[in-house]
Design a protein around this motif. Sequence first.
Motif, PDB file in Angstrom:
ATOM      1  N   ASP A  16      24.575  44.849  36.019  1.00 58.48           N
ATOM      2  CA  ASP A  16      25.093  43.596  36.564  1.00 58.48           C
ATOM      3  C   ASP A  16      25.812  43.922  37.871  1.00 58.48           C
ATOM      4  OD1 ASP A  16      26.963  41.462  37.174  1.00 58.48           O
ATOM      5  OD2 ASP A  16      26.514  40.657  35.184  1.00 58.48           O
ATOM      6  N   PRO A  17      25.313  43.447  39.022  1.00 59.05           N
ATOM      7  CA  PRO A  17      25.911  43.806  40.322  1.00 59.05           C
ATOM      8  C   PRO A  17      27.415  43.524  40.397  1.00 59.05           C
ATOM      9  CG  PRO A  17      23.812  42.693  40.653  1.00 59.05           C
ATOM     10  CD  PRO A  17      24.119  42.578  39.187  1.00 59.05           C
ATOM     11  N   LYS A  18      27.844  42.369  39.862  1.00 60.90           N
ATOM     12  CA  LYS A  18      29.256  42.011  39.941  1.00 60.90           C
ATOM     13  C   LYS A  18      30.110  42.952  39.092  1.00 60.90           C
ATOM     14  CE  LYS A  18      30.132  37.657  40.070  1.00 60.90           C
ATOM     15  NZ  LYS A  18      30.334  36.235  39.689  1.00 60.90           N
ATOM     16  N   LYS A  19      29.648  43.207  37.862  1.00 57.68           N
ATOM     17  CA  LYS A  19      30.405  44.096  36.970  1.00 57.68           C
ATOM     18  C   LYS A  19      30.378  45.533  37.480  1.00 57.68           C
ATOM     19  CE  LYS A  19      29.385  41.218  32.959  1.00 57.68           C
ATOM     20  NZ  LYS A  19      28.548  41.091  31.755  1.00 57.68           N
ATOM     21  N   ARG A  20      29.244  45.919  38.073  1.00 65.71           N
ATOM     22  CA  ARG A  20      29.147  47.275  38.611  1.00 65.71           C
ATOM     23  C   ARG A  20      30.139  47.469  39.752  1.00 65.71           C
ATOM     24  NH1 ARG A  20      23.562  50.329  40.606  1.00 65.71           N
ATOM     25  NH2 ARG A  20      24.532  52.307  41.209  1.00 65.71           N
ATOM     26  N   ALA A  21      30.263  46.457  40.610  1.00 60.79           N
ATOM     27  CA  ALA A  21      31.215  46.542  41.719  1.00 60.79           C
ATOM     28  C   ALA A  21      32.647  46.670  41.195  1.00 60.79           C
ATOM     29  CB  ALA A  21      31.079  45.318  42.615  1.00 60.79           C
ATOM     30  N   GLN A  22      32.967  45.902  40.135  1.00 62.32           N
ATOM     31  CA  GLN A  22      34.295  46.001  39.535  1.00 62.32           C
ATOM     32  C   GLN A  22      34.526  47.386  38.944  1.00 62.32           C
ATOM     33  OE1 GLN A  22      33.891  42.680  36.809  1.00 62.32           O
ATOM     34  NE2 GLN A  22      35.301  41.430  38.026  1.00 62.32           N
ATOM     35  N   GLN A  25      35.148  50.072  41.488  1.00 62.35           N
ATOM     36  CA  GLN A  25      36.468  49.981  42.115  1.00 62.35           C
ATOM     37  C   GLN A  25      37.598  50.353  41.158  1.00 62.35           C
ATOM     38  OE1 GLN A  25      37.271  46.187  43.887  1.00 62.35           O
ATOM     39  NE2 GLN A  25      39.169  46.845  44.860  1.00 62.35           N
TER      40      GLN A  25
END
Length: 380
Positions: free
Chosen positions: A61-67, A70
Amino acid sequence: MAEQKRDYYEVLGVSKDADDAALKKAYRMLAKKYHPDANPGDKQAEAAFKEVNEAYSVLSDPKKRAQYDQFGHAAFDPRMGGGSGGGFYEGNAADFGDIFGDMFGGDIFGSFFGGGRGAQRQAANAPMRGANVRATVRLTFEEAIFGCKKKITIDYKEECETCKGSGAKPGTSPETCPTCKGQGKIVKMSQTMFGTVQNVQTCPTCHGSGKVVKEKCTSCNGTGYKRIRKSFEVSIPAGIDNGLSVRMPHGGEPGVNGGERGDLLVECIVSPHPIFKRQDTNIFSTVPISFATAALGGPIRIKTVDGEVEYTVKAGTQTDTRVRLSGKGVPSLRNPKIRGDHYVTLVVEVPTKLNAKQREALKNFDEAMQGDGKKKGLFS
């Protein structure tokens, strides 16, 4: 103290810059390796399977991966203000089932996430779904790309026609089991230091059915079933990949106590192609071109799964140049109207045998290009 979670990239064995295709490939391999069907009763494999699913649910999941990139695991720790570890355990299991196309028979996630048949313990003599039957079929490269119909013949468990599956001699009926009184289970109570403990066991007399056969059917020897040879026509979808399975609902073994049939799962074994190589929905091949065509440019014929196509080589093309034929790849399993691409590597062929005229022509060419071919000793 809670056990420290492993890094999700480490769990999947991929680098932090891995793309979606690399993540999916790693996930498929590990999920198949640690799946409970392949490791019955192995608690370590079960734990690894859950860990792999959790890692992929976040990194895919792009959004979860970014989180995650970080904040790490803290991004999904409720104590730190984060959400659930990727949401996979909150109802996304069906999304992951699509990745495999029934690779493991469709119940990959049921026993872990509450949606499968093992989610609740049923009564021993309740209707139970029949077992799935597995078979294999071999496909050519082209059959896997475009889909086809295949006929398979397997040994098949079928209800006995004489006793209609009861196992009892015609004119008689199964009777209530005297041991468990039709419950299919025996409950024993025992006293321990912790108090009274209830131990439930499957009835050894009726093996959980709640019924016993006094006079057995002679056709099936009281089993209620026979083994027969049966043929099926299987529709293979376009874009199927090696190792994936096609499900035929209710093509499996009969259920017990009136339960529905299981499914027939046909694993596809795709034969390699002498020219084409496949990676997901893309196809790769190598095409030789002459030195003159590479230097001057011109049309060439390239073989694809759709037949030969004409491609114009640019003047000055170097060896190992890769060109893309858009839409000439593999259809998507989810949407057959969408196809991948065909990537062609152009390799410049250097002649190994030259006659006198050809050698002289090359000498003249070299002199025209450099003006000092003989001085450099390029030709003897």
